[in-house]
Design a protein around this motif. Structure first.
Motif, PDB file in Angstrom:
ATOM      1  N   GLU A 283       6.964 -42.635 -11.799  1.00  0.00           N
ATOM      2  CA  GLU A 283       8.039 -41.788 -12.332  1.00  0.00           C
ATOM      3  C   GLU A 283       7.487 -40.624 -13.158  1.00  0.00           C
ATOM      4  OE1 GLU A 283      10.167 -44.708 -14.495  1.00  0.00           O
ATOM      5  OE2 GLU A 283      11.245 -45.501 -12.744  1.00  0.00           O
ATOM      6  N   ARG A 284       6.267 -40.783 -13.664  1.00  0.00           N
ATOM      7  CA  ARG A 284       5.673 -39.740 -14.497  1.00  0.00           C
ATOM      8  C   ARG A 284       4.969 -38.656 -13.691  1.00  0.00           C
ATOM      9  NH1 ARG A 284       3.161 -44.024 -18.915  1.00  0.00           N
ATOM     10  NH2 ARG A 284       5.111 -44.378 -20.070  1.00  0.00           N
TER      11      ARG A 284
ATOM     12  N   THR B 227       7.815 -38.177 -21.179  1.00  0.00           N
ATOM     13  CA  THR B 227       7.215 -39.506 -21.259  1.00  0.00           C
ATOM     14  C   THR B 227       5.718 -39.526 -20.995  1.00  0.00           C
ATOM     15  OG1 THR B 227       7.631 -39.962 -18.904  1.00  0.00           O
ATOM     16  CG2 THR B 227       9.373 -40.573 -20.469  1.00  0.00           C
ATOM     17  N   SER B 228       5.128 -38.409 -20.600  1.00  0.00           N
ATOM     18  CA  SER B 228       3.740 -38.450 -20.142  1.00  0.00           C
ATOM     19  C   SER B 228       3.038 -37.116 -20.355  1.00  0.00           C
ATOM     20  CB  SER B 228       3.707 -38.810 -18.651  1.00  0.00           C
ATOM     21  OG  SER B 228       2.409 -38.841 -18.141  1.00  0.00           O
TER      22      SER B 228
ATOM     23  N   CYS C  65       3.749 -44.712  -3.595  1.00  0.00           N
ATOM     24  CA  CYS C  65       2.500 -44.415  -4.294  1.00  0.00           C
ATOM     25  C   CYS C  65       1.518 -43.689  -3.385  1.00  0.00           C
ATOM     26  CB  CYS C  65       1.873 -45.703  -4.814  1.00  0.00           C
ATOM     27  SG  CYS C  65       2.915 -46.613  -5.973  1.00  0.00           S
TER      28      CYS C  65
ATOM     29  N   TYR D 286       3.645 -49.958 -12.419  1.00  0.00           N
ATOM     30  CA  TYR D 286       4.764 -49.579 -11.544  1.00  0.00           C
ATOM     31  C   TYR D 286       6.072 -50.063 -12.155  1.00  0.00           C
ATOM     32  CZ  TYR D 286       7.402 -48.684  -7.283  1.00  0.00           C
ATOM     33  OH  TYR D 286       8.302 -48.190  -6.382  1.00  0.00           O
ATOM     34  N   PRO D 287       7.134 -49.239 -12.182  1.00  0.00           N
ATOM     35  CA  PRO D 287       7.240 -47.909 -11.550  1.00  0.00           C
ATOM     36  C   PRO D 287       6.979 -46.728 -12.484  1.00  0.00           C
ATOM     37  CG  PRO D 287       9.408 -48.650 -12.184  1.00  0.00           C
ATOM     38  CD  PRO D 287       8.449 -49.752 -12.614  1.00  0.00           C
ATOM     39  N   LYS D 288       6.674 -47.008 -13.770  1.00  0.00           N
ATOM     40  CA  LYS D 288       6.609 -45.910 -14.733  1.00  0.00           C
ATOM     41  C   LYS D 288       5.560 -44.875 -14.378  1.00  0.00           C
ATOM     42  CE  LYS D 288       8.718 -47.908 -18.841  1.00  0.00           C
ATOM     43  NZ  LYS D 288       8.561 -48.208 -20.287  1.00  0.00           N
ATOM     44  N   ALA D 289       4.402 -45.333 -13.906  1.00  0.00           N
ATOM     45  CA  ALA D 289       3.336 -44.371 -13.583  1.00  0.00           C
ATOM     46  C   ALA D 289       3.758 -43.443 -12.463  1.00  0.00           C
ATOM     47  CB  ALA D 289       2.054 -45.106 -13.212  1.00  0.00           C
TER      48      ALA D 289
ATOM     49  N   ARG E 298       1.428 -52.099 -20.354  1.00  0.00           N
ATOM     50  CA  ARG E 298       2.466 -52.719 -19.519  1.00  0.00           C
ATOM     51  C   ARG E 298       2.183 -52.436 -18.055  1.00  0.00           C
ATOM     52  NH1 ARG E 298       8.000 -51.443 -23.041  1.00  0.00           N
ATOM     53  NH2 ARG E 298       7.187 -52.231 -25.037  1.00  0.00           N
TER      54      ARG E 298
END
Length: 302
Positions: A216-217, A178-179, A270, A211-214, A208
């Motif tokens: 999770e990456r 994903t990243s 974080c 949080y939380p995707k950043a 978008r």
């Protein structure tokens, strides 16, 4: 053989992929095939794609991640040049007609990119990109040494690349789900030719909440640093340093936002990553500890 193959990788993008595809078919450049890879979607993506009939070629596979989906799309295509559009982004009508002639005119050009405007999920404009955004010292055609100075913020929806360069790079690294696949690809592609810029805002890039995707990456960010260090050694020291610094900024920003929302537990996740990047910084540990005291939570600070 078409001049351009446009690859759209989609995972549960039923709400956005129609908008992306309409922007492709609104292009003033028409020598373009469209391959869509449905990467194991569980929503109504397949139904949306079926409306396009034979105007698109659909590849359906189990969910394997963004890099593997894009690579599968390229393998199923045949164009001289390859373009990518994320399922939640859009192209302006002149995106391809402004990009393709740059590659035609310069055989030494491996990749051409354009600027983008940032929109929120409701389609409202929230920012625009200029030459200085994410590019070393505002340079539009960097040397390899300049590429290794700091990360370049150019996403796949912005660029068109020669097929032979894409293949020599081995496509997108499939360990990235994903990243970081785009950053890794850009470094590899620059080894095979120059980059050129069309300084026009021809992409609408959806942004978008972080949080939380950043967060999770982050494991993929660690992998990226490892791979870059292995491939480029000491010459990538500046790149790695700046990449880590940018991740720290992202983690701190998320922490501040979460504190303001009354979510200290999430903020600590974080700030734990900040301590990972800055293990010798007393300030990083103080920020983390302050989240346990609600009366002092607003002191997390920049």
């Amino acid at each position: 053989m078409p001049k351009v193959s446009t690859i759209v990788a989609v995972y549960n993008g039923a709400a956005t992929v129609d908008r992306a595809l309409r922007s492709i078919f609104a292009q003033t450049f028409t020598d373009n095939e469209v391959v869509v890879v449905n990467d194991g979607s569980t929503d109504d993506t397949a139904s949306v794609l079926s409306r396009y009939g034979d105007r698109i070629r659909v590849i359906t596979q189990r969910n394997r991640g963004l890099s593997a989906a894009r690579n599968a799309g390229v393998r199923a295509s045949s164009g001289e040049y390859v373009a990518f559009l994320d399922d939640d982004d859009e192209w302006m009508p002149e995106k391809l007609v402004r990009s393709v002639p740059v590659l035609d005119a310069d055989p030494g050009c491996a990749l051409v990119y354009t600027f983008a405007v940032k929109i929120d999920p409701q389609g409202e404009l929230i920012g625009s990109q200029s030459l200085t955004d994410g590019r070393p010292d505002g340079i539009e055609s960097p040397t390899m040494q300049e590429m290794l100075t700091r990360p370049w913020n150019v996403v796949p929806s912005q660029f068109v690349v020669r097929r032979d360069v894409f293949e020599r790079c081995g496509g997108f690294h499939e360990r990235f789900i994903t990243s970081c696949e785009d950053l890794c690809f850009l470094l590899n592609a620059r080894e095979y030719g120059a980059f050129r810029c069309v300084p026009e805002q021809l992409v609408r890039k959806e942004t978008r909440p972080l949080y939380p995707k950043a967060l999770e990456r982050e494991p993929e960010c660690d992998l990226f640093v490892e791979l870059v260090s292995e491939r480029y050694g000491a010459s990538a020291a500046g790149f790695v340093r700046e990449f880590r610094r940018e991740r720290v900024k992202v983690m701190r920003h998320m922490a501040r936002t979460l504190i303001e929302e009354g979510r200290p537990r999430d903020a600590r996740k974080c700030l734990a990553r900040v301590m990972h990047y800055e293990p010798l910084s007393p300030k990083a540990y103080r920020r983390y500890l302050k989240t346990f005291f609600s009366s002092r939570a607003n002191e997390v600070g920049p």
